[in-house]
Design an enzyme around this catalytic site. Sequence first.
Site, PDB file in Angstrom:
ATOM      1  N   ASP A   1       0.785  -1.113   0.078  1.00 40.77           N
ATOM      2  CA  ASP A   1       0.002   0.156  -0.061  1.00 40.77           C
ATOM      3  C   ASP A   1       0.713   1.323  -0.042  1.00 40.77           C
ATOM      4  OD1 ASP A   1      -2.388  -1.887   0.183  1.00 40.77           O
ATOM      5  OD2 ASP A   1      -2.123  -1.770   2.403  1.00 40.77           O
ATOM      6  N   GLU A   2       1.954   1.235  -0.648  1.00 38.06           N
ATOM      7  CA  GLU A   2       2.963   2.520  -0.531  1.00 38.06           C
ATOM      8  C   GLU A   2       2.447   3.367  -1.771  1.00 38.06           C
ATOM      9  OE1 GLU A   2       4.007  -0.705  -1.060  1.00 38.06           O
ATOM     10  OE2 GLU A   2       5.446  -1.298   0.749  1.00 38.06           O
TER      11      GLU A   2
ATOM     12  N   HIS B   1      -4.468  -2.057  -6.080  1.00 40.88           N
ATOM     13  CA  HIS B   1      -3.799  -0.686  -6.072  1.00 40.88           C
ATOM     14  C   HIS B   1      -4.776   0.272  -6.605  1.00 40.88           C
ATOM     15  CE1 HIS B   1      -0.030  -2.888  -6.614  1.00 40.88           C
ATOM     16  NE2 HIS B   1      -0.500  -3.659  -7.344  1.00 40.88           N
TER      17      HIS B   1
ATOM     18  N   LEU C   1       3.365  11.993   0.950  1.00 39.80           N
ATOM     19  CA  LEU C   1       3.963  13.024   1.561  1.00 39.80           C
ATOM     20  C   LEU C   1       2.843  14.180   2.118  1.00 39.80           C
ATOM     21  CD1 LEU C   1       6.545  13.910   2.905  1.00 39.80           C
ATOM     22  CD2 LEU C   1       7.349  15.214   1.159  1.00 39.80           C
TER      23      LEU C   1
END
Length: 424
Positions: free
Chosen positions: A12-13, A40, A333
């Site tokens: 799950d990045e 995904h 981020l």
Amino acid sequence: MVRAIVGANWGDEGKGKITDMLAKESDIIIRFQGGSNAGHTIINEYGKFALHLLPSGVFYSHTTSIIGNGVALNIPYLMDEIQSLIDRGVPRPRILVSDRAQILMPYHVLFDTCEEARLAGKSFGSTKSGIAPFYSDKYAKIGFQVSELFDEETLKEKAERVCELKNVMLEHLYHQPKLDPAELLDTLHGYRDMIAPYVCDVSAYLAEAIKEGKNILLEGQLGSLKDPDHGIYPMVTSSSTLAAFGAIGAGIPPYEIKNITAVVKAYSSAVGAGAFVSEIFGAEADELRRRGGDGGEFGATTGRPRRMGWFDAVATRYGCRIQGATEAVLTVLDVLGYLDELPVCVGYEIDGVVTKDFPTTVKLEKAKPVYVKLPGWKCEIRGIQKYEDLPENCRNYIEFIEKEIGTPIKMVSNGPGRDEIIYR
Ligand code: GDP
């Protein structure tokens, strides 16, 4: 050129987004392991999609999408996934399926479900997609290879042999109705008719493509820490999640994989059971989960809330090393802009000793996180396109992580969309 896009963490990045983005410049995208157990998430001009079995390149009409031999192929699931794209206006993708891929059968799902129920509190947190029973059968040499669908004699003999074995467990261990060989054969015939238009000698196809200088992407599922050999065994998945396995699961020479892009998440999340050193709980975790990913950190396949944690540099450095990462992409981020300070786990304390080396599972269970706290940037960074335009504290966070993980961060993802990416 062959490039592998793989996870450096627990999955799950955001590999789907990165693959979808890089697929624009690619000719062929291949899934080389796993099955429909992971998802995904991709957002593009057609809408928001959760892909489970298809590679994340299916949205471009110039690409060929391949299901490699290393994948657990659920045929009806694949057919539904293709149809669901077409129903939503995506042009019919060009798909090839390896003649050496093995077939995930309905009884694999049944065994997965029965076994998780039997283990009850000690279960592995399986998605019950049949993946573990599928790979067990593959290595026990009682799996059905796609090529075998086209040989009636093999099929009939094997259907009988499989039922004999499975029925012992169904009857005596799980107390379920027995499988019928004739019914099983019918199912296989149905699968044969569905898959026939897609079947291909994939390794031969790829050898030719490599010779022609085509751009090829290998798309990994899950991440380093879920690898059955190098991950947090036994709380792992059942096929290798590493770039090296891309060579095997697609059928190409290992030395052709020139670029290994490790996708690294700017904080930690994990699904399923297992040690998770930098895990956070309560309101702190709820807030990160709610803000995380795109619309919250909930499994794309299962809808389960993901476990949350701070960035774990120990696990991620190991994750990048074991992938053989040539570069990293730091994702999601943008989610962290609300924090006053950002803890980063830079060491594990195990029996009073601090280490930066990721240990085997028995020791991992005892590890306590050692944190360094970095100041937050307290603003929205979505929409920023140049690295220099990121707030200083945000750049400091990226550069601190880069130093800790020992892998150059070449891209920073600051939003779920295709174009929300900053190149360095
Ligand atoms: P995968 O299995 O590695 O492809 O990851 P998932 O698709 O399960 O999870 C990633 C989630 O994060 C998805 O919902 C993506 O749309 C989202 N996502 C990916 N990159 C970013 C990003 O940079 N920022 C935000 N906010 N979401 C992202």
